[in-house]
Design an enzyme around this catalytic site. Structure first.
Site, mmCIF file in Angstrom:
data_model
loop_
_atom_site.group_PDB
_atom_site.id
_atom_site.type_symbol
_atom_site.label_atom_id
_atom_site.label_comp_id
_atom_site.label_asym_id
_atom_site.label_seq_id
_atom_site.Cartn_x
_atom_site.Cartn_y
_atom_site.Cartn_z
ATOM 1 N N LYS A 79 70.359 22.874 -20.105
ATOM 2 C CA LYS A 79 70.912 21.189 -19.838
ATOM 3 C C LYS A 79 69.957 20.522 -19.386
ATOM 4 O O LYS A 79 69.211 21.175 -19.398
ATOM 5 C CB LYS A 79 71.833 21.345 -18.702
ATOM 6 C CG LYS A 79 73.487 20.546 -18.939
ATOM 7 C CD LYS A 79 74.146 20.435 -19.940
ATOM 8 C CE LYS A 79 75.118 19.267 -19.143
ATOM 9 N NZ LYS A 79 76.940 19.903 -20.476
ATOM 10 N N GLY A 131 89.920 12.879 -13.486
ATOM 11 C CA GLY A 131 89.150 12.115 -13.973
ATOM 12 C C GLY A 131 88.989 10.995 -15.442
ATOM 13 O O GLY A 131 89.834 11.856 -15.911
ATOM 14 N N GLY A 149 87.551 9.148 -17.478
ATOM 15 C CA GLY A 149 86.411 8.900 -18.103
ATOM 16 C C GLY A 149 87.040 9.179 -19.879
ATOM 17 O O GLY A 149 87.553 9.375 -20.112
ATOM 18 N N VAL A 153 86.836 12.109 -22.233
ATOM 19 C CA VAL A 153 87.674 13.228 -22.123
ATOM 20 C C VAL A 153 88.634 12.489 -21.376
ATOM 21 O O VAL A 153 89.901 13.434 -21.899
ATOM 22 C CB VAL A 153 86.193 14.431 -21.734
ATOM 23 C CG1 VAL A 153 87.164 15.286 -21.927
ATOM 24 C CG2 VAL A 153 85.131 14.365 -22.205
#
Length: 368
Positions: free
Chosen positions: A94, A194, A196, A198
C-alpha cells in the site's frame, strides 16, 4: 539557527518503524520525498511470497507522519491477507501520500510518485484509493508499467469502486444468511457510514433489493444526494453506533469498532468496505463474537476492487472479475462456519486460512 540533536539512547526508545505496533514483519518500507513537487509519501511492502505487492495509493491529510506510517503499515498488511484469502497470486502493499488531495495534489506530484513506484521494479504495483483517481493512475502509467486501475480507454479496467461495492454486497448477503437464516435484505435496516464511490454503489444495490437504508457521511451534500437518488434516509440519531438497525456497514475510514463503540453496537451484522474496521483485532473481534454479532472480515468482502484490477495483470475479462467477486459470498459463509467449528473469531479464521495459503506457497517456493 539552532538544531536539536537526538541522542542515540533517545532514538532507540522511539523505535520509529520496527517498533510500531502496526509493524508486522514488513519486508520493506520506502519513504519518498521530493522537494520540488512537495511529495511526501510512504510505500509499505508487507509480503511478496504470493507475488508482487499490489495495493492502492491513498492521499490523505494526516495529522502527522506517525499517523501516515501507522496507516500504511496497517493497510499494506491487510492487502496481504486480502489477496491470499481471495486466491490471488499477489502480495500485500500500500502507499500513502501525505497531503490534502483537493489542495495539494498536482500532476507533477503524481508523476513524481509514479517514478518512485517505477524504481521498485515491479515489487510494488499501485492502484487508486481514497484521494486518488483513475486519471491519476493514467498519469502514473506514463512513467511506469507497475500500475493498475487505469482507464478503459487506455487498456485498463477503470474505476474499481463498483466491483468493490458488489463484493461487499455479496459478503453482506452471506452474513445475513448466517445470522438471520436468509440472504434476502428486503426490509432489513442497514446503516451505511461513508457515502463515497463504494458506499453509493452499495446503497444502490441495497435499495434495489428493498432494504431500508440509513446514511451517514461527514459531507451533508453526499447524504442529500443519496436521499434524492436512492430514497435513503439520513441518520439523525444521537449516536451512530447505537443505531437500531440490523446491519452496520462502515464504508469510510477504519477503526470505527473500538473501545468506545464496540459495546454500543445494536446491529447483528457488521459488513462494510472500510479497511481495518477493528481497532484491535483480537480484542474487538472477540467482543463482537461474545455479543453474537456476525462480523464479515473487511479484507475478505472488500476484495472486489483488487479482483478487478488483477484482471489487468492476468488478462481476464469483466465477466470473470464479476464471477470471482460473486464467490465472496461462498467464502464468507465458509469463514463463518470455520470460525464456529474452531471456536474463534471470524477475523482470526480468515487470517488463519490466508496465512496457511502463504505458508504453503513459501514452502513451494523453497522447494523449487
Amino acid at each position: 539557527m539552532t538544531s536539536e540533536i537526538t541522542t542515540p539512547a533517545e532514538l532507540k526508545k522511539m523505535d520509529p518503524v520496527f517498533g510500531q505496533l502496526s509493524f508486522d514483519n514488513h519486508e520493506q518500507i520506502v519513504f519518498c520525498n521530493d522537494k520540488d513537487t512537495g511529495l511526501k509519501a510512504i510505500i509499505g511492502i508487507h509480503n511478496t511470497v504470493m507475488g508482487p505487492a499490489l495495493g492502492g495509493t491513498r492521499m490523505w491529510n494526516y495529522a502527522n507522519e506517525w499517523e501516515a506510517l501507522n496507516d500504511v503499515l496497517r493497510l499494506s498488511r491487510g492487502m496481504t491477507y486480502k489477496s491470499a484469502i481471495t486466491g490471488l497470486n499477489l502480495g500485500g502493499g500500500k502507499a500513502v501520500i501525505i497531503g490534502d488531495a483537493k489542495a495539494d495534489k498536482t500532476p507533477e506530484l503524481i508523476t513524481r510518485f509514479g517514478q518512485f513506484v517505477n524504481s521498485l521494479s515491479g515489487k510494488y504495483i499501485t492502484a487508486e484509493d481514497v484521494g486518488t483517481t483513475t486519471e491519476d493512475m493514467d498519469r502514473i502509467h506514463e512513467v511506469t508499467q507497475h500500475v493498475t486501475g487505469i482507464s478503459v480507454e487506455k487498456g485498463g479496467s477503470g474505476n474499481p469502486s463498483p466491483v468493490t461495492a458488489y463484493g461487499v454486497y455479496m459478503g453482506m448477503k452471506a452474513a445475513a444468511k448466517y445470522q438471520f437464516g436468509s440472504d434476502n435484505l428486503a426490509g432489513k435496516k442497514v446503516l451505511v457510514q461513508g457515502n463515497g464511490h463504494v458506499g453509493e454503489t452499495l446503497i444502490s444495490h441495497l435499495t434495489k433489493e428493498g432494504a431500508i437504508v440509513f446514511v451517514s457521511d461527514i459531507h451533508q451534500d453526499k447524504m442529500e444526494n443519496m436521499v434524492a437518488k436512492y430514497g435513503a434516509q439520513i441518520f439523525t440519531g444521537a449516536d451512530l453506533y447505537a443505531a437500531d438497525v440490523d446491519i452496520y456497514s462502515p464504508c469510510a475510514l477504519g477503526a470505527t469498532i473500538n473501545d468506545e463503540t464496540v459495546n454500543k453496537i445494536k446491529a447483528k451484522v457488521i459488513a462494510g468496505a472500510a479497511n481495518n474496521q477493528l481497532a484491535v483485532e483480537a480484542v474487538h473481534g472477540q467482543i463482537l463474537r461474545e455479543r453474537g454479532i456476525a462480523y464479515a472480515p473487511d479484507f475478505l468482502i472488500n476484495a472486489g476492487g483488487i479482483i478487478n484490477v488483477y484482471g489487468e495483470l492476468v488478462k481476464y475479462n469483466d465477466g470473470e472479475a464479476i464471477r470471482r467477486t460473486e464467490n465472496i459470498y461462498n467464502t464468507t459463509l465458509e469463514i463463518f462456519n470455520f470460525a464456529d467449528e474452531n471456536n474463534m473469531t471470524t477475523q482470526k479464521a480468515a487470517m488463519q486460512i490466508a496465512e496457511n495459503r502463504i505458508a504453503q506457497r513459501k514452502k513451494e517456493n523453497a522447494n523449487k
